[in-house]
Design an enzyme around this catalytic site. Structure first.
Site, mmCIF file in Angstrom:
data_model
loop_
_atom_site.group_PDB
_atom_site.id
_atom_site.type_symbol
_atom_site.label_atom_id
_atom_site.label_comp_id
_atom_site.label_asym_id
_atom_site.label_seq_id
_atom_site.Cartn_x
_atom_site.Cartn_y
_atom_site.Cartn_z
ATOM 1 N N ASP A 120 2.848 -3.266 112.992
ATOM 2 C CA ASP A 120 3.904 -3.199 111.982
ATOM 3 C C ASP A 120 5.339 -3.280 112.496
ATOM 4 O O ASP A 120 6.100 -4.135 112.081
ATOM 5 C CB ASP A 120 3.744 -1.911 111.179
ATOM 6 C CG ASP A 120 2.474 -1.916 110.342
ATOM 7 O OD1 ASP A 120 1.537 -2.651 110.692
ATOM 8 O OD2 ASP A 120 2.416 -1.192 109.343
ATOM 9 N N LYS A 121 5.760 -2.368 113.342
ATOM 10 C CA LYS A 121 7.165 -2.333 113.757
ATOM 11 C C LYS A 121 7.398 -3.105 115.046
ATOM 12 O O LYS A 121 8.545 -3.391 115.396
ATOM 13 C CB LYS A 121 7.632 -0.875 113.949
ATOM 14 C CG LYS A 121 7.317 0.047 112.788
ATOM 15 C CD LYS A 121 7.816 -0.495 111.468
ATOM 16 C CE LYS A 121 7.277 0.298 110.291
ATOM 17 N NZ LYS A 121 5.826 0.267 110.133
ATOM 18 N N GLU A 444 5.909 5.893 105.386
ATOM 19 C CA GLU A 444 5.069 5.171 104.440
ATOM 20 C C GLU A 444 4.288 6.172 103.589
ATOM 21 O O GLU A 444 3.881 7.230 104.077
ATOM 22 C CB GLU A 444 4.079 4.266 105.177
ATOM 23 C CG GLU A 444 4.741 3.074 105.818
ATOM 24 C CD GLU A 444 3.741 2.108 106.430
ATOM 25 O OE1 GLU A 444 4.169 1.011 106.812
ATOM 26 O OE2 GLU A 444 2.553 2.453 106.550
ATOM 27 N N SER A 470 3.051 1.442 102.786
ATOM 28 C CA SER A 470 2.227 0.598 103.645
ATOM 29 C C SER A 470 2.057 -0.752 102.982
ATOM 30 O O SER A 470 2.072 -0.862 101.749
ATOM 31 C CB SER A 470 0.854 1.248 103.833
ATOM 32 O OG SER A 470 -0.081 0.303 104.302
#
Length: 554
Positions: A120-121, A444, A470
């Site tokens: 994700d990041k 999230e 999310s």
């Protein structure tokens, strides 16, 4: 070459001695030095295999005459960090990743870089660094995992299925034994989680914006073609270096519009808004939230991907992947074909021989799943600077909703209320003080949203937050409300029972309280004490900007 400053001339003899201490030969040292940002670890399923991807990248660089040098990058698994203090650190890791890659590239005078992320990041963090440093750079991700199979029905399942099954167990709709069997089968391979969640969204958009080779977003992690793609990336970075094609040449205004258009067609995660805004700032491209509605209005939603639909990344890959989606959008006049990409060719050249291989997985613009794109930005007296919803994952019955506010000042309190059955049909759940500054870290909210879905309340309950969601969230889940509560945004003064109106088609979010009452409440409001008072996240909270600005450092 930049690396001459650490390799060439009499004065650089000590530098060469240090390279030779690691086993590099004079021939290797004479070559262009290509940094490889490798985020392998044994914590994240999307990253556990990146050592193999990196070895393939190295092979490609060597084949093309370069000198690969590898360094490590941190990574957080949002699934494992979910619903506890760890999630406060996830978004903050993006800035650390960008800073650390910048430091490594500059301190060691790399000529070019290959980024090897997946989740994700890590993807946006590396892209932000690429734009900031602006030396030839190419991204090759680790690829998505395959979907699992439900042990009883053989239907496809994924990680979000497990989260939603927790809600089903809590509400008595499923046994713990059934949950355990799904838990064992939902994530069958390494790779980023199998749906169009944040990791896969960003990997697909990396391809769409031109920073990854065709297939970067969709080739499954366990396929041999993923290794071949990594070798090709190692070879291709040398061509980008030779031609002087840098990230800011690729990621221009037109490329961002292409990426947003593909985002809408795929139905990507709401987190892409946060990351593309942050990336645009690094690339020195102007971008605002109104552009999302503008592009969404003219871009049909072509793919029905989990969590809002039936298909997974392996299906999108089989159907032709991101290039086939781009080709369909291009034929409709929605793509700028002249943008240069990591192939050293234009978008138009990349897609000229591409076609859709499964018209059910990738529909045509004449037969879309939805006439508008996957995301929408809402504005109103509750979100003056905007908020984001994945409209393609909202049931038709919830596109417009009005109900009483049920107000909570943390994710934990809201989750407990849901699981105890205190949230009723028609409610509007408000979770605040979870923004970039107030969280801190803008957690999230997958646990509350998936619990709502698992309890079959997603057709009846809306959830609003200054936190985020999310990529696996579905339902009327509206996040990134800006300004956030900790900054004195109107969400801070919502009271239990206030009526809130959600109008996704009308792009509005309204607190049904008079303007005079809102002003009175705001004048009496004062911020609570920070939740974290020392360490990195305390510094982060002091430095971070609003979600509407990408939650970048001021």
């Amino acid at each position: 070459m930049k690396s001459d400053s650490v390799k060439k001339g009499i004065e650089r003899a000590p530098h060469r001695a240090l390279f030779k201490s690691m086993g590099y030969t004079d021939d290797e040292i004479s070559r262009p030095m290509i940094g490889i940002a490798n985020s392998v670890n044994t914590v994240i399923p999307g990253h556990v295999h990146l050592d193999k991807i990196t070895e393939a990248v190295k092979a490609g660089i060597y084949m093309a005459g370069g000198m690969p040098v590898e360094f490590g990058v941190i990574g957080v698994c949002d699934g494992i960090a979910m619903n506890h203090t760890g999630m406060k650190y996830s978004l903050g890791s993006r800035e650390l990743i960008a800073d650390s890659v910048e430091i490594m590239a500059t301190a060691h005078a790399f000529d070019a870089m290959v980024m090897v992320p997946n989740c994700d990041k890590i993807v946006p963090g590396m892209l932000m660094a690429a734009a900031r440093v602006d030396i030839p750079t190419l991204v090759v991700s680790g690829g998505p995992m395959l979907a699992g199979k439900h042990p009883e029905t053989a239907e496809k399942v994924d990680l979000i299925t497990v989260f939603e099954c927790v809600g089903a167990v809590r509400s008595g709709k499923m046994t713990e034994a059934q949950l355990a069997s799904i838990e064992d089968t939902a994530c069958p391979t390494c790779g980023s989680c199998a749906g169009m969640f944040t990791a896969n969204s960003m990997n697909c958009l990396t391809e769409a914006i031109g920073m990854g080779l065709p297939g970067n977003g969709t080739i499954p992690a366990v396929m041999a073609s993923r290794i071949r793609l990594a070798k090709m990336a190692g070879i291709q970075i040398m061509q980008l270096l030779e031609k002087g094609i840098t990230p800011r040449r690729i990621m221009n205004e037109a490329a961002f519009r292409n990426a947003l258009t593909v985002d809408m067609a795929l139905g990507c995660s709401t987190n892409t808004v946060l990351h593309l805004t942050a990336l645009a700032a690094e690339a020195r491209v102007a971008m605002n939230l109104n552009q999302i509605n503008e592009i969404s209005k003219t871009t049909p939603h072509l793919c029905s991907l989990s969590p809002g639909g039936k298909d997974h990344l392996e299906d999108l890959n089989r159907a032709g992947g991101v290039p086939a989606v781009i080709r369909e959008l291009s034929d409709a006049g929605l793509i700028n074909n002249d943008c240069i990409t990591a192939t050293a060719m234009t978008v138009g050249e990349n897609i000229k021989d591409v076609r859709i291989l499964d018209p059910d997985v990738i529909r045509t613009v004449e037969n879309p799943y939805h006439k508008e794109g996957g995301l929408a930005v809402l504005f109103g007296n509750l979100a003056p600077e905007g908020c984001v919803v994945k409209q393609s994952a909202v049931l038709d019955s919830m596109l417009r909703h009005e109900g009483p506010a049920r107000v909570f000042d943390s994710e934990e309190d809201a989750t407990q209320a849901i699981m105890e059955g205190r949230i009723k049909k028609g409610d509007v759940l408000v979770i605040r003080y979870e923004g970039p500054m107030g969280g801190p870290g803008m957690r999230e909210m997958l646990t509350p949203t998936s619990t709502i879905a698992g309890m079959k309340l997603d057709a009846h309950v809306a959830l609003l937050t200054d936190g985020r969601f999310s990529g696996g969230t579905r339902g009327a889940s509206i996040g990134h409300i800006s300004p956030e509560a900790m900054q004195g945004g109107p969400i801070a003064i919502v009271q239990e029972g206030d009526l809130i109106s959600v109008d996704i088609p009308g792009k509005t979010l309204t607190l049904k309280v008079s303007e005079e009452e809102i002003k009175k409440r705001l004048s009496e409001w004062s911020p609570p004490e920070p939740k974290i008072t020392h360490g990195y996240m305390a510094r982060y909270a002091r430095m971070v900007s609003s979600a509407s600005q990408g939650a970048v450092f001021k």
